[in-house]
Design a protein around this motif. Structure first.
Motif, PDB file in Angstrom:
ATOM      1  N   ALA A  10       0.836  -1.210   0.000  1.00 46.16           N
ATOM      2  CA  ALA A  10       0.000   0.000   0.000  1.00 46.16           C
ATOM      3  C   ALA A  10       0.869   1.258   0.000  1.00 46.16           C
ATOM      4  CB  ALA A  10      -0.919  -0.008   1.225  1.00 46.16           C
ATOM      5  N   LEU A  11       1.970   1.231   0.771  1.00 47.57           N
ATOM      6  CA  LEU A  11       2.872   2.390   0.817  1.00 47.57           C
ATOM      7  C   LEU A  11       3.572   2.576  -0.529  1.00 47.57           C
ATOM      8  CD1 LEU A  11       4.514   2.009   4.367  1.00 47.57           C
ATOM      9  CD2 LEU A  11       2.430   3.231   3.723  1.00 47.57           C
ATOM     10  N   ASP A  12       3.956   1.463  -1.151  1.00 43.79           N
ATOM     11  CA  ASP A  12       4.621   1.545  -2.460  1.00 43.79           C
ATOM     12  C   ASP A  12       3.688   2.114  -3.530  1.00 43.79           C
ATOM     13  OD1 ASP A  12       7.058   0.651  -1.595  1.00 43.79           O
ATOM     14  OD2 ASP A  12       6.740  -1.442  -2.187  1.00 43.79           O
ATOM     15  N   ALA A  13       2.381   1.894  -3.353  1.00 46.65           N
ATOM     16  CA  ALA A  13       1.426   2.467  -4.315  1.00 46.65           C
ATOM     17  C   ALA A  13       1.319   3.982  -4.133  1.00 46.65           C
ATOM     18  CB  ALA A  13       0.053   1.806  -4.135  1.00 46.65           C
ATOM     19  N   LEU A  14       1.486   4.449  -2.880  1.00 48.81           N
ATOM     20  CA  LEU A  14       1.462   5.900  -2.630  1.00 48.81           C
ATOM     21  C   LEU A  14       2.726   6.572  -3.155  1.00 48.81           C
ATOM     22  CD1 LEU A  14       0.248   6.066   1.112  1.00 48.81           C
ATOM     23  CD2 LEU A  14      -1.111   6.550  -0.934  1.00 48.81           C
ATOM     24  N   TRP A  15       3.855   5.913  -2.936  1.00 48.66           N
ATOM     25  CA  TRP A  15       5.167   6.490  -3.283  1.00 48.66           C
ATOM     26  C   TRP A  15       5.962   5.462  -4.075  1.00 48.66           C
ATOM     27  CZ3 TRP A  15       4.580   5.940   2.379  1.00 48.66           C
ATOM     28  CH2 TRP A  15       3.725   6.915   2.898  1.00 48.66           C
ATOM     29  N   PRO A  16       5.627   5.302  -5.363  1.00 43.29           N
ATOM     30  CA  PRO A  16       6.288   4.260  -6.167  1.00 43.29           C
ATOM     31  C   PRO A  16       7.814   4.437  -6.170  1.00 43.29           C
ATOM     32  CG  PRO A  16       4.423   5.221  -7.343  1.00 43.29           C
ATOM     33  CD  PRO A  16       4.648   6.073  -6.129  1.00 43.29           C
ATOM     34  N   ALA A  17       8.515   3.337  -5.944  1.00 45.01           N
ATOM     35  CA  ALA A  17       9.983   3.394  -5.845  1.00 45.01           C
ATOM     36  C   ALA A  17      10.609   3.941  -7.121  1.00 45.01           C
ATOM     37  CB  ALA A  17      10.525   2.003  -5.521  1.00 45.01           C
ATOM     38  N   GLU A  18       9.943   3.745  -8.264  1.00 44.47           N
ATOM     39  CA  GLU A  18      10.550   4.205  -9.524  1.00 44.47           C
ATOM     40  C   GLU A  18      10.561   5.734  -9.633  1.00 44.47           C
ATOM     41  OE1 GLU A  18       8.133   1.991  -9.229  1.00 44.47           O
ATOM     42  OE2 GLU A  18       6.433   2.405 -10.548  1.00 44.47           O
ATOM     43  N   LEU A  19       9.848   6.428  -8.716  1.00 47.80           N
ATOM     44  CA  LEU A  19       9.915   7.896  -8.716  1.00 47.80           C
ATOM     45  C   LEU A  19      11.187   8.408  -8.037  1.00 47.80           C
ATOM     46  CD1 LEU A  19       6.273   9.010  -7.725  1.00 47.80           C
ATOM     47  CD2 LEU A  19       7.284   8.882 -10.003  1.00 47.80           C
ATOM     48  N   ALA A  20      11.892   7.514  -7.321  1.00 49.70           N
ATOM     49  CA  ALA A  20      13.077   7.944  -6.563  1.00 49.70           C
ATOM     50  C   ALA A  20      14.238   8.282  -7.498  1.00 49.70           C
ATOM     51  CB  ALA A  20      13.498   6.846  -5.587  1.00 49.70           C
ATOM     52  N   ASP A 246      -3.948   5.842   7.247  1.00 47.12           N
ATOM     53  CA  ASP A 246      -5.172   5.680   8.040  1.00 47.12           C
ATOM     54  C   ASP A 246      -6.368   5.383   7.132  1.00 47.12           C
ATOM     55  OD1 ASP A 246      -5.528   5.635  10.743  1.00 47.12           O
ATOM     56  OD2 ASP A 246      -5.186   7.787  11.013  1.00 47.12           O
ATOM     57  N   GLN A 247      -6.464   6.152   6.056  1.00 44.26           N
ATOM     58  CA  GLN A 247      -7.579   5.967   5.101  1.00 44.26           C
ATOM     59  C   GLN A 247      -7.531   4.586   4.470  1.00 44.26           C
ATOM     60  OE1 GLN A 247      -7.754   8.921   2.052  1.00 44.26           O
ATOM     61  NE2 GLN A 247      -8.601  10.498   3.404  1.00 44.26           N
ATOM     62  N   ILE A 248      -6.326   4.166   4.089  1.00 40.20           N
ATOM     63  CA  ILE A 248      -6.165   2.845   3.464  1.00 40.20           C
ATOM     64  C   ILE A 248      -6.568   1.764   4.467  1.00 40.20           C
ATOM     65  CG2 ILE A 248      -4.432   1.209   2.595  1.00 40.20           C
ATOM     66  CD1 ILE A 248      -2.943   3.734   1.481  1.00 40.20           C
ATOM     67  N   SER A 249      -6.132   1.946   5.718  1.00 40.16           N
ATOM     68  CA  SER A 249      -6.446   0.983   6.770  1.00 40.16           C
ATOM     69  C   SER A 249      -7.955   0.875   6.965  1.00 40.16           C
ATOM     70  CB  SER A 249      -5.767   1.422   8.068  1.00 40.16           C
ATOM     71  OG  SER A 249      -6.241   0.664   9.148  1.00 40.16           O
ATOM     72  N   ASP A 250      -8.642   2.022   6.951  1.00 37.89           N
ATOM     73  CA  ASP A 250     -10.106   2.020   7.097  1.00 37.89           C
ATOM     74  C   ASP A 250     -10.756   1.277   5.938  1.00 37.89           C
ATOM     75  OD1 ASP A 250      -9.983   3.397   9.408  1.00 37.89           O
ATOM     76  OD2 ASP A 250     -10.603   5.341   8.589  1.00 37.89           O
ATOM     77  N   ARG A 251     -10.246   1.566   4.727  1.00 34.05           N
ATOM     78  CA  ARG A 251     -10.830   0.958   3.523  1.00 34.05           C
ATOM     79  C   ARG A 251     -10.718  -0.556   3.564  1.00 34.05           C
ATOM     80  NH1 ARG A 251      -8.460   4.560  -0.104  1.00 34.05           N
ATOM     81  NH2 ARG A 251      -6.955   3.067  -0.866  1.00 34.05           N
ATOM     82  N   HIS A 252      -9.569  -1.055   4.076  1.00 34.50           N
ATOM     83  CA  HIS A 252      -9.346  -2.503   4.103  1.00 34.50           C
ATOM     84  C   HIS A 252      -9.815  -3.143   5.414  1.00 34.50           C
ATOM     85  CE1 HIS A 252      -7.023  -2.676   0.378  1.00 34.50           C
ATOM     86  NE2 HIS A 252      -6.342  -1.628   0.778  1.00 34.50           N
ATOM     87  N   GLY A 253     -10.287  -2.321   6.354  1.00 38.51           N
ATOM     88  CA  GLY A 253     -10.684  -2.863   7.662  1.00 38.51           C
ATOM     89  C   GLY A 253      -9.500  -3.426   8.431  1.00 38.51           C
ATOM     90  N   TRP A 254      -8.312  -2.813   8.251  1.00 37.50           N
ATOM     91  CA  TRP A 254      -7.105  -3.316   8.904  1.00 37.50           C
ATOM     92  C   TRP A 254      -7.045  -2.940  10.385  1.00 37.50           C
ATOM     93  CZ3 TRP A 254      -2.931  -1.671   4.745  1.00 37.50           C
ATOM     94  CH2 TRP A 254      -2.955  -2.604   3.684  1.00 37.50           C
ATOM     95  N   GLY A 255      -7.678  -1.856  10.753  1.00 36.63           N
ATOM     96  CA  GLY A 255      -7.639  -1.421  12.156  1.00 36.63           C
ATOM     97  C   GLY A 255      -6.258  -0.971  12.625  1.00 36.63           C
ATOM     98  N   LEU A 256      -5.426  -0.471  11.706  1.00 40.39           N
ATOM     99  CA  LEU A 256      -4.079  -0.020  12.094  1.00 40.39           C
ATOM    100  C   LEU A 256      -4.161   1.185  13.015  1.00 40.39           C
ATOM    101  CD1 LEU A 256      -2.033  -0.028   8.749  1.00 40.39           C
ATOM    102  CD2 LEU A 256      -1.859  -1.659  10.648  1.00 40.39           C
ATOM    103  N   ARG A 257      -3.237   1.255  13.959  1.00 39.65           N
ATOM    104  CA  ARG A 257      -3.081   2.483  14.738  1.00 39.65           C
ATOM    105  C   ARG A 257      -1.835   3.200  14.223  1.00 39.65           C
ATOM    106  NH1 ARG A 257      -4.697   0.626  20.713  1.00 39.65           N
ATOM    107  NH2 ARG A 257      -4.735  -1.441  19.813  1.00 39.65           N
TER     108      ARG A 257
END
Ligand SMILES: [Zn+2]
Length: 283
Positions: A10-20, A246-257
């Motif tokens: 999910a993090l890689d989709a936000l900040w694709p490594a190929e942009l580095a 947080d938004q991604i966690s809500d969408r997937h029902g992950w319950g991350l803090r």
């Protein structure tokens, strides 16, 4: 509870490594892809204080903006300070993931967060990413102020809205100059001077500005400069990134803090105002 590999995807989709940038070292530094994640900490720097905070918090994932090893290493001995970081992370089952220049270029990215903290309207990237058809990715951002401010007022706003550091905000230019448009770039921005000048903005807010580039820029244009602490210009991204996860966690029902470190890792710890006048003579 998601696995580390799912959160990282999910993090890689936000900040694709190929942009580095090609010299950068982004991605996962340590961590078991199959480990479960319930708590995440965002911070600018992967330094010992932040690792200690992640362990105390019970986080299984620490996400930082700056890489731990930018140039590679031949040792992770706990006798070195970076090796100690690696040992403490692994011993406490904390993964470390880095989003650096890929987060700078992303939409939204580090400079969007900086502009957001100052209530600026974003016009476009300062240096657009040619691969982005939407024209929103790239380095730095060109922004407009909703209501023009004097340079003095703009500096006061930056000092108020960015997290407090010993440095505060340094300014080059006439404090009464009116600023309508400005470029912002989180982190060290003096390599972007040519692009800033070409954009025709009234001011440039960034960090780590040096004597010669500033002196030359001021000699050639009326461009006003605002220099904040490097850490302070990138910290707003941690809040943005945490909200995105947080938004991604809500969408997937992950319950991350998801937490953002408030520990100041700007290495400068004190500031003494000069007590001589501009001629160098003691007051
Ligand atoms: Zn930085």
């Amino acid at each position: 509870m998601p696995r580390l590999s799912e959160v990282i995807a999910a993090l890689d989709a936000l900040w694709p490594a190929e942009l580095a940038e090609s010299w950068d070292a982004v991605g996962t530094v340590c961590g078991d892809p199959d480990a479960e994640v319930s708590r995440v900490l965002f911070a600018v720097d992967p330094v010992q204080d932040i690792v200690d905070e992640a362990v105390k918090l019970g986080a299984q994932l620490l996400v930082t903006h700056h890489p731990l090893y930018l140039r590679g290493t031949t040792t992770v001995s706990a006798g070195t300070f970076k090796g100690r970081v690696v040992h403490d992370l692994i011993k406490n089952d904390v993964a470390l993931h880095v989003a650096h220049t890929n987060a700078d270029r992303a939409d939204p990215g580090v400079s969007d967060a900086l502009a957001g903290a100052l209530d600026l309207r974003i016009v476009r990237p300062l240096v657009p990413d040619p691969a982005d058809a939407h024209g929103r990715r790239g380095l730095g951002r060109i922004c407009e102020l909703e209501h023009p401010l004097t340079l003095r007022e703009l500096a006061a706003r930056a000092a108020e809205r960015l997290p407090a550091t010993a440095q505060g905000i340094r300014v080059a230019g006439d404090p009464e100059q009116i600023v309508r448009t400005l470029a912002v770039s989180g982190g060290s921005g003096d390599s972007l001077f040519d692009d800033v000048r070409a954009s025709g903005v009234d001011a440039f807010l960034t960090a780590d500005l040096r004597h010669h580039p500033v002196s030359e820029a001021r000699a050639q244009t009326p461009l006003a400069l605002l220099d904040a602490a490097h850490w302070a210009t990138e910290w707003p991204w941690c809040e943005l990134a945490a909200a995105q996860l947080d938004q991604i966690s809500d969408r997937h029902g992950w319950g991350l803090r998801v937490h953002v470190s408030k520990t100041v890792t700007d290495p400068w710890t004190a500031h003494a105002a000069s007590t001589t006048d501009t001629t160098g003579a003691p007051n």
